[in-house]
Design a protein around this motif. Structure first.
Motif, mmCIF file in Angstrom:
data_model
loop_
_atom_site.group_PDB
_atom_site.id
_atom_site.type_symbol
_atom_site.label_atom_id
_atom_site.label_comp_id
_atom_site.label_asym_id
_atom_site.label_seq_id
_atom_site.Cartn_x
_atom_site.Cartn_y
_atom_site.Cartn_z
ATOM 1 N N ALA A 67 -18.071 37.925 -0.975
ATOM 2 C CA ALA A 67 -17.276 39.146 -0.866
ATOM 3 C C ALA A 67 -15.800 38.919 -0.569
ATOM 4 C CB ALA A 67 -17.871 40.056 0.202
ATOM 5 N N GLY A 68 -15.443 37.839 0.077
ATOM 6 C CA GLY A 68 -14.048 37.635 0.434
ATOM 7 C C GLY A 68 -13.725 38.282 1.761
ATOM 8 N N PRO A 69 -12.493 38.398 2.138
ATOM 9 C CA PRO A 69 -11.259 38.081 1.420
ATOM 10 C C PRO A 69 -10.994 36.571 1.372
ATOM 11 C CG PRO A 69 -10.734 38.813 3.629
ATOM 12 C CD PRO A 69 -12.222 38.921 3.481
ATOM 13 N N TRP A 70 -10.104 36.189 0.436
ATOM 14 C CA TRP A 70 -9.807 34.786 0.180
ATOM 15 C C TRP A 70 -8.341 34.482 0.473
ATOM 16 C CZ3 TRP A 70 -14.643 34.065 -0.438
ATOM 17 C CH2 TRP A 70 -15.403 34.891 -1.257
ATOM 18 N N LEU A 71 -8.064 33.204 0.628
ATOM 19 C CA LEU A 71 -6.703 32.706 0.797
ATOM 20 C C LEU A 71 -6.607 31.415 -0.003
ATOM 21 C CD1 LEU A 71 -4.075 33.223 2.463
ATOM 22 C CD2 LEU A 71 -5.004 31.622 4.142
ATOM 23 N N SER A 72 -5.606 31.314 -0.871
ATOM 24 C CA SER A 72 -5.383 30.080 -1.617
ATOM 25 C C SER A 72 -4.580 29.136 -0.737
ATOM 26 C CB SER A 72 -4.592 30.362 -2.900
ATOM 27 O OG SER A 72 -5.322 31.168 -3.778
ATOM 28 N N VAL A 73 -5.125 27.939 -0.512
ATOM 29 C CA VAL A 73 -4.452 26.963 0.347
ATOM 30 C C VAL A 73 -4.561 25.563 -0.239
ATOM 31 C CG1 VAL A 73 -4.746 28.289 2.477
ATOM 32 C CG2 VAL A 73 -6.491 26.653 1.809
ATOM 33 N N CYS A 74 -3.694 24.672 0.231
ATOM 34 C CA CYS A 74 -3.765 23.267 -0.161
ATOM 35 C C CYS A 74 -4.738 22.534 0.774
ATOM 36 C CB CYS A 74 -2.379 22.618 -0.113
ATOM 37 S SG CYS A 74 -1.644 22.531 1.539
ATOM 38 N N GLN A 75 -5.150 21.352 0.370
ATOM 39 C CA GLN A 75 -6.107 20.569 1.163
ATOM 40 C C GLN A 75 -5.573 20.247 2.565
ATOM 41 O OE1 GLN A 75 -9.103 19.220 -0.483
ATOM 42 N NE2 GLN A 75 -9.861 18.759 1.557
ATOM 43 N N PRO A 76 -4.309 19.804 2.717
ATOM 44 C CA PRO A 76 -3.819 19.504 4.070
ATOM 45 C C PRO A 76 -3.823 20.721 5.004
ATOM 46 C CG PRO A 76 -2.423 18.441 2.452
ATOM 47 C CD PRO A 76 -3.352 19.354 1.695
ATOM 48 N N CYS A 77 -3.475 21.895 4.501
ATOM 49 C CA CYS A 77 -3.516 23.101 5.345
ATOM 50 C C CYS A 77 -4.952 23.450 5.718
ATOM 51 C CB CYS A 77 -2.855 24.287 4.649
ATOM 52 S SG CYS A 77 -1.061 24.232 4.667
ATOM 53 N N HIS A 78 -5.858 23.355 4.745
ATOM 54 C CA HIS A 78 -7.252 23.699 5.001
ATOM 55 C C HIS A 78 -7.889 22.742 6.010
ATOM 56 C CE1 HIS A 78 -11.619 23.722 4.186
ATOM 57 N NE2 HIS A 78 -11.427 25.030 4.118
ATOM 58 N N ASP A 79 -7.680 21.447 5.812
ATOM 59 C CA ASP A 79 -8.349 20.459 6.656
ATOM 60 C C ASP A 79 -7.654 20.240 7.996
ATOM 61 O OD1 ASP A 79 -10.044 20.247 4.536
ATOM 62 O OD2 ASP A 79 -9.433 18.231 3.954
ATOM 63 N N GLY A 80 -6.439 20.742 8.131
ATOM 64 C CA GLY A 80 -5.700 20.572 9.374
ATOM 65 C C GLY A 80 -5.629 21.847 10.186
ATOM 66 N N PRO A 81 -4.516 22.577 10.069
ATOM 67 C CA PRO A 81 -4.311 23.730 10.942
ATOM 68 C C PRO A 81 -5.337 24.854 10.798
ATOM 69 C CG PRO A 81 -2.555 23.579 9.297
ATOM 70 C CD PRO A 81 -3.365 22.328 9.206
ATOM 71 N N ILE A 82 -5.849 25.103 9.608
ATOM 72 C CA ILE A 82 -6.819 26.188 9.440
ATOM 73 C C ILE A 82 -8.105 25.865 10.191
ATOM 74 C CG2 ILE A 82 -8.331 27.360 7.783
ATOM 75 C CD1 ILE A 82 -5.980 27.344 5.824
ATOM 76 N N GLN A 83 -8.622 24.653 10.011
ATOM 77 C CA GLN A 83 -9.857 24.297 10.708
ATOM 78 C C GLN A 83 -9.622 24.171 12.211
ATOM 79 O OE1 GLN A 83 -11.817 21.025 8.758
ATOM 80 N NE2 GLN A 83 -12.410 22.309 7.049
ATOM 81 N N GLN A 84 -8.438 23.724 12.602
ATOM 82 C CA GLN A 84 -8.135 23.648 14.027
ATOM 83 C C GLN A 84 -8.112 25.048 14.644
ATOM 84 O OE1 GLN A 84 -4.124 22.476 15.170
ATOM 85 N NE2 GLN A 84 -4.996 21.256 16.838
ATOM 86 N N GLU A 85 -7.497 25.990 13.947
ATOM 87 C CA GLU A 85 -7.439 27.365 14.449
ATOM 88 C C GLU A 85 -8.846 27.967 14.563
ATOM 89 O OE1 GLU A 85 -5.097 31.553 13.574
ATOM 90 O OE2 GLU A 85 -4.773 29.855 12.251
ATOM 91 N N GLU A 86 -9.700 27.687 13.589
ATOM 92 C CA GLU A 86 -11.071 28.195 13.649
ATOM 93 C C GLU A 86 -11.838 27.564 14.810
ATOM 94 O OE1 GLU A 86 -12.847 27.560 9.817
ATOM 95 O OE2 GLU A 86 -11.768 29.234 8.905
ATOM 96 N N ALA A 87 -11.558 26.309 15.111
ATOM 97 C CA ALA A 87 -12.309 25.602 16.149
ATOM 98 C C ALA A 87 -11.839 25.956 17.569
ATOM 99 C CB ALA A 87 -12.207 24.095 15.936
ATOM 100 N N ILE A 88 -10.506 26.020 17.786
ATOM 101 C CA ILE A 88 -10.006 26.213 19.150
ATOM 102 C C ILE A 88 -9.190 27.483 19.350
ATOM 103 C CG2 ILE A 88 -10.084 23.759 19.694
ATOM 104 C CD1 ILE A 88 -7.047 23.642 19.304
ATOM 105 N N GLY A 89 -8.913 28.220 18.268
ATOM 106 C CA GLY A 89 -8.232 29.498 18.410
ATOM 107 C C GLY A 89 -6.728 29.460 18.210
#
Length: 111
Positions: A67-89
């Motif tokens: 269903a989404g919503p989606w965000l187009s991102v590059c690999q470094p953004c996805h594997d770095g700050p995005i996952q960090q934000e999901e993990a620790i806020g």
């Protein structure tokens, strides 16, 4: 060489196989065609090709994976700050002023 251990939760393993479906591939292709530039990099003034169709709301994977919503991102953004934000806020990204950019970062909290 030893096989890398997968530390995903059982919940993540359940939806992981959905990434291989034709339906997901169509969604991903449409998202990246409609928004070919990494939207996180663009906010910081960089132009980077997006390679990942990211679920904006992590909970949406559980409710309706497609269903989404989606965000187009590059690999470094996805594997770095995005996952960090999901993990620790928050992320540890630093702005041009040398201060953490994320409002929830401990350095930005009111004392």
């Amino acid at each position: 060489m030893a096989k890398r251990e997968d530390k995903r939760s059982p919940e993540a393993e359940a939806y992981r196989k959905l990434y291989a479906t034709a339906r997901w591939q169509r969604i991903r292709t449409k998202q990246l065609n409609d928004h070919p530039v990494c939207q996180r990099c663009l906010q910081r003034g960089y132009v980077t090709i997006a390679t990942i169709c990211h679920h904006v709301d992590k909970r949406s994977k559980r409710i309706d994976f497609f269903a989404g919503p989606w965000l187009s991102v590059c690999q470094p953004c996805h594997d770095g700050p995005i996952q960090q934000e999901e993990a620790i806020g928050y992320t540890n990204e630093i702005g041009l002023d040398g201060w953490p950019t994320h409002p929830s970062h401990p350095a930005n909290r009111k004392r």
